[in-house]
Write a protein that holds these residues in place. Structure first.
Motif, PDB file in Angstrom:
ATOM      1  N   ARG A   1      -4.094  19.392   2.054  1.00  0.00           N
ATOM      2  CA  ARG A   1      -3.385  18.386   1.870  1.00  0.00           C
ATOM      3  C   ARG A   1      -4.343  17.246   0.945  1.00  0.00           C
ATOM      4  N   PHE A   2      -3.671  16.723   0.064  1.00  0.00           N
ATOM      5  CA  PHE A   2      -4.280  15.766  -0.924  1.00  0.00           C
ATOM      6  C   PHE A   2      -3.510  14.607  -1.043  1.00  0.00           C
ATOM      7  N   SER A   3      -3.978  13.397  -0.590  1.00  0.00           N
ATOM      8  CA  SER A   3      -3.254  12.175  -0.553  1.00  0.00           C
ATOM      9  C   SER A   3      -3.647  11.356  -1.718  1.00  0.00           C
ATOM     10  N   LEU A   4      -2.860  10.597  -2.294  1.00  0.00           N
ATOM     11  CA  LEU A   4      -2.966   9.606  -3.353  1.00  0.00           C
ATOM     12  C   LEU A   4      -2.484   8.293  -2.804  1.00  0.00           C
ATOM     13  N   ILE A   5      -3.568   7.238  -2.800  1.00  0.00           N
ATOM     14  CA  ILE A   5      -3.469   5.992  -2.467  1.00  0.00           C
ATOM     15  C   ILE A   5      -3.222   4.723  -3.239  1.00  0.00           C
ATOM     16  N   LEU A   6      -2.274   3.894  -3.200  1.00  0.00           N
ATOM     17  CA  LEU A   6      -2.242   3.073  -4.238  1.00  0.00           C
ATOM     18  C   LEU A   6      -2.509   1.649  -3.395  1.00  0.00           C
ATOM     19  N   GLU A   7      -3.718   1.076  -3.251  1.00  0.00           N
ATOM     20  CA  GLU A   7      -4.084   0.112  -2.202  1.00  0.00           C
ATOM     21  C   GLU A   7      -3.322  -0.975  -2.385  1.00  0.00           C
ATOM     22  N   SER A   8      -2.927  -1.308  -3.766  1.00  0.00           N
ATOM     23  CA  SER A   8      -1.990  -2.579  -3.821  1.00  0.00           C
ATOM     24  C   SER A   8      -1.004  -2.389  -4.988  1.00  0.00           C
ATOM     25  N   ALA A   9      -0.164  -1.829  -4.767  1.00  0.00           N
ATOM     26  CA  ALA A   9       0.938  -1.403  -5.978  1.00  0.00           C
ATOM     27  C   ALA A   9       1.176  -2.515  -6.956  1.00  0.00           C
TER      28      ALA A   9
ATOM     29  N   ASN B   1      -8.909  23.726  -5.217  1.00  0.00           N
ATOM     30  CA  ASN B   1      -8.722  22.661  -6.077  1.00  0.00           C
ATOM     31  C   ASN B   1      -7.471  21.711  -6.126  1.00  0.00           C
ATOM     32  N   MET B   2      -7.338  20.728  -5.950  1.00  0.00           N
ATOM     33  CA  MET B   2      -6.106  20.008  -5.974  1.00  0.00           C
ATOM     34  C   MET B   2      -6.476  18.606  -6.951  1.00  0.00           C
ATOM     35  N   PHE B   3      -5.190  18.344  -7.687  1.00  0.00           N
ATOM     36  CA  PHE B   3      -5.199  17.255  -8.599  1.00  0.00           C
ATOM     37  C   PHE B   3      -4.107  16.533  -8.429  1.00  0.00           C
ATOM     38  N   TRP B   4      -4.306  15.142  -8.802  1.00  0.00           N
ATOM     39  CA  TRP B   4      -3.265  14.012  -9.090  1.00  0.00           C
ATOM     40  C   TRP B   4      -3.122  13.782 -10.435  1.00  0.00           C
ATOM     41  N   TYR B   5      -1.943  13.822 -11.238  1.00  0.00           N
ATOM     42  CA  TYR B   5      -1.647  13.213 -12.349  1.00  0.00           C
ATOM     43  C   TYR B   5      -0.578  12.208 -12.231  1.00  0.00           C
TER      44      TYR B   5
ATOM     45  N   ILE C   1      -8.140   8.336 -15.508  1.00  0.00           N
ATOM     46  CA  ILE C   1      -7.379   6.782 -15.117  1.00  0.00           C
ATOM     47  C   ILE C   1      -7.679   6.677 -13.696  1.00  0.00           C
ATOM     48  N   PRO C   2      -8.748   6.530 -13.096  1.00  0.00           N
ATOM     49  CA  PRO C   2      -8.875   6.394 -11.251  1.00  0.00           C
ATOM     50  C   PRO C   2      -8.428   4.954 -11.148  1.00  0.00           C
ATOM     51  N   GLU C   3      -8.665   3.906 -12.151  1.00  0.00           N
ATOM     52  CA  GLU C   3      -8.509   2.435 -11.461  1.00  0.00           C
ATOM     53  C   GLU C   3      -6.972   2.104 -10.797  1.00  0.00           C
ATOM     54  N   GLY C   4      -7.247   1.594  -9.865  1.00  0.00           N
ATOM     55  CA  GLY C   4      -6.207   1.255  -8.899  1.00  0.00           C
ATOM     56  C   GLY C   4      -5.812   2.187  -8.122  1.00  0.00           C
ATOM     57  N   TYR C   5      -6.384   3.230  -7.948  1.00  0.00           N
ATOM     58  CA  TYR C   5      -6.132   4.374  -6.902  1.00  0.00           C
ATOM     59  C   TYR C   5      -7.183   4.912  -6.137  1.00  0.00           C
ATOM     60  N   SER C   6      -7.008   5.505  -5.099  1.00  0.00           N
ATOM     61  CA  SER C   6      -7.833   6.226  -4.540  1.00  0.00           C
ATOM     62  C   SER C   6      -7.261   7.374  -3.757  1.00  0.00           C
ATOM     63  N   VAL C   7      -7.956   8.478  -3.226  1.00  0.00           N
ATOM     64  CA  VAL C   7      -7.566   9.665  -2.790  1.00  0.00           C
ATOM     65  C   VAL C   7      -8.264  10.118  -1.199  1.00  0.00           C
ATOM     66  N   SER C   8      -7.593  10.727  -0.746  1.00  0.00           N
ATOM     67  CA  SER C   8      -8.296  11.390   0.454  1.00  0.00           C
ATOM     68  C   SER C   8      -7.995  12.932   0.480  1.00  0.00           C
ATOM     69  N   ARG C   9      -8.773  13.672   1.088  1.00  0.00           N
ATOM     70  CA  ARG C   9      -8.772  15.026   1.215  1.00  0.00           C
ATOM     71  C   ARG C   9      -9.432  15.263   2.699  1.00  0.00           C
ATOM     72  N   GLU C  10      -8.648  15.278   3.610  1.00  0.00           N
ATOM     73  CA  GLU C  10      -9.135  15.487   5.070  1.00  0.00           C
ATOM     74  C   GLU C  10      -9.127  17.151   5.472  1.00  0.00           C
TER      75      GLU C  10
ATOM     76  N   LYS D   1       0.790  -1.214   0.169  1.00  0.00           N
ATOM     77  CA  LYS D   1      -0.083   0.129  -0.082  1.00  0.00           C
ATOM     78  C   LYS D   1       1.037   1.099   0.019  1.00  0.00           C
ATOM     79  N   VAL D   2       0.479   2.238  -0.793  1.00  0.00           N
ATOM     80  CA  VAL D   2       1.517   3.464  -1.119  1.00  0.00           C
ATOM     81  C   VAL D   2       0.677   4.853  -0.876  1.00  0.00           C
ATOM     82  N   PHE D   3       1.268   5.586  -0.245  1.00  0.00           N
ATOM     83  CA  PHE D   3       0.745   6.903   0.004  1.00  0.00           C
ATOM     84  C   PHE D   3       1.693   7.723  -0.512  1.00  0.00           C
ATOM     85  N   LEU D   4       0.915   8.795  -1.293  1.00  0.00           N
ATOM     86  CA  LEU D   4       1.805   9.909  -1.840  1.00  0.00           C
ATOM     87  C   LEU D   4       0.745  11.031  -1.311  1.00  0.00           C
ATOM     88  N   GLU D   5       2.042  11.926  -0.552  1.00  0.00           N
ATOM     89  CA  GLU D   5       1.227  13.125   0.185  1.00  0.00           C
ATOM     90  C   GLU D   5       1.536  14.281  -0.757  1.00  0.00           C
ATOM     91  N   CYS D   6       0.549  15.285  -0.818  1.00  0.00           N
ATOM     92  CA  CYS D   6       0.829  16.536  -1.551  1.00  0.00           C
ATOM     93  C   CYS D   6       0.132  17.386  -0.746  1.00  0.00           C
TER      94      CYS D   6
END
Lengths: 115, 113
Positions: B73-81, B31-35, B60-69, B18-23
């Motif tokens: 801060r906007f996080s990109l999550i790869l549930e199973s890389a 507005n925040m974006f992940w590319y 292309i959202p497949e395989g990714y999720s995001v979180s904005r609490e 599981k991978v977390f990328l933080e921004c």
């Protein structure tokens, strides 16, 4: 659907030459916005310019100039008297009024300026 | 100056992790974006967010999720890389109206082995 085409994959010039990067776009929106970004080797995309579809005036900023022609759906970028520091990947991008803030990027043009 | 920072410049992970990328952005942008950026494919939008706790799928959202609490801060999550998620990941933010210029972070080069 929106589309941005940068036909030039790579351009190589010698310092002090002028160079033009082409950008052609497609959109059905009557209101839209066009952008150019620079991506140097460090990787970070740097915002250069934003134009809206109602403003066809050309713009000049130092050695950079942009030519927006609605009739040909083009938004070309010219660097005058290129320098080695201009070496980068340049992206043209489009945002339509109905795309809710989503940018559509072209494939990018790799510009190499040789000393 | 707008400042968008990403937690790592380089990351190496194993398949299935599981991978977390933080921004994080410091300009109070709504507005925040992940590319992701891949050779020959340009930049492709994965997810974006217009407000805290809001998220929208990109191209292309497949395989990714995001979180904005939080707004900044906007996080990109790869549930199973997976190996096909090896790429350069770029975060961006923009102010207010959705037609504003997006400002990008330095990017994270992710290698999945």
């Amino acid at each position: 659907a929106q589309k941005v085409t940068q036909a030039q994959t790579e351009i190589s010039v010698v310092e002090k030459e002028d160079v033009t990067l082409d950008c052609v776009y497609e959109t059905r929106d009557t209101t839209y916005y066009l952008f150019w970004y620079k991506q140097p080797p460090s990787g970070e995309l740097v915002f250069l310019i934003r134009r809206n579809s109602f403003d066809e005036q050309n713009e000049i900023s130092g050695r950079y100039s942009w030519n927006f022609q609605k009739s040909t759906s083009s938004f070309n970028f010219t660097i005058t008297a290129s320098q080695v520091v201009d070496s980068a990947v340049y992206f043209c991008a489009l945002m339509g009024s109905t795309s809710y803030g989503k940018l559509t990027f072209g494939q990018g043009t790799i510009l190499t300026v040789h000393p | 100056d707008v400042k968008v920072t990403q937690s790592s410049r380089y990351l190496v992970k194993r398949t299935g992790e599981k991978v977390f990328l933080e921004c994080v952005q410091d300009m109070d942008h709504e507005n925040m974006f992940w590319y992701r950026q891949d050779p020959g494919l340009g930049l492709r939008l994965i997810y974006f967010s217009y407000d805290v706790k809001m998220k929208e799928k990109g191209d292309i959202p497949e395989g990714y999720s995001v979180s904005r609490e939080k707004k900044e801060r906007f996080s990109l999550i790869l549930e199973s890389a997976s190996t096909n998620q090896t790429s350069m990941y770029l975060c961006a933010s923009s102010f207010g109206q959705a037609n504003g210029a997006q400002y990008f972070g330095p990017g994270t080069r992710l290698l999945v082995l």
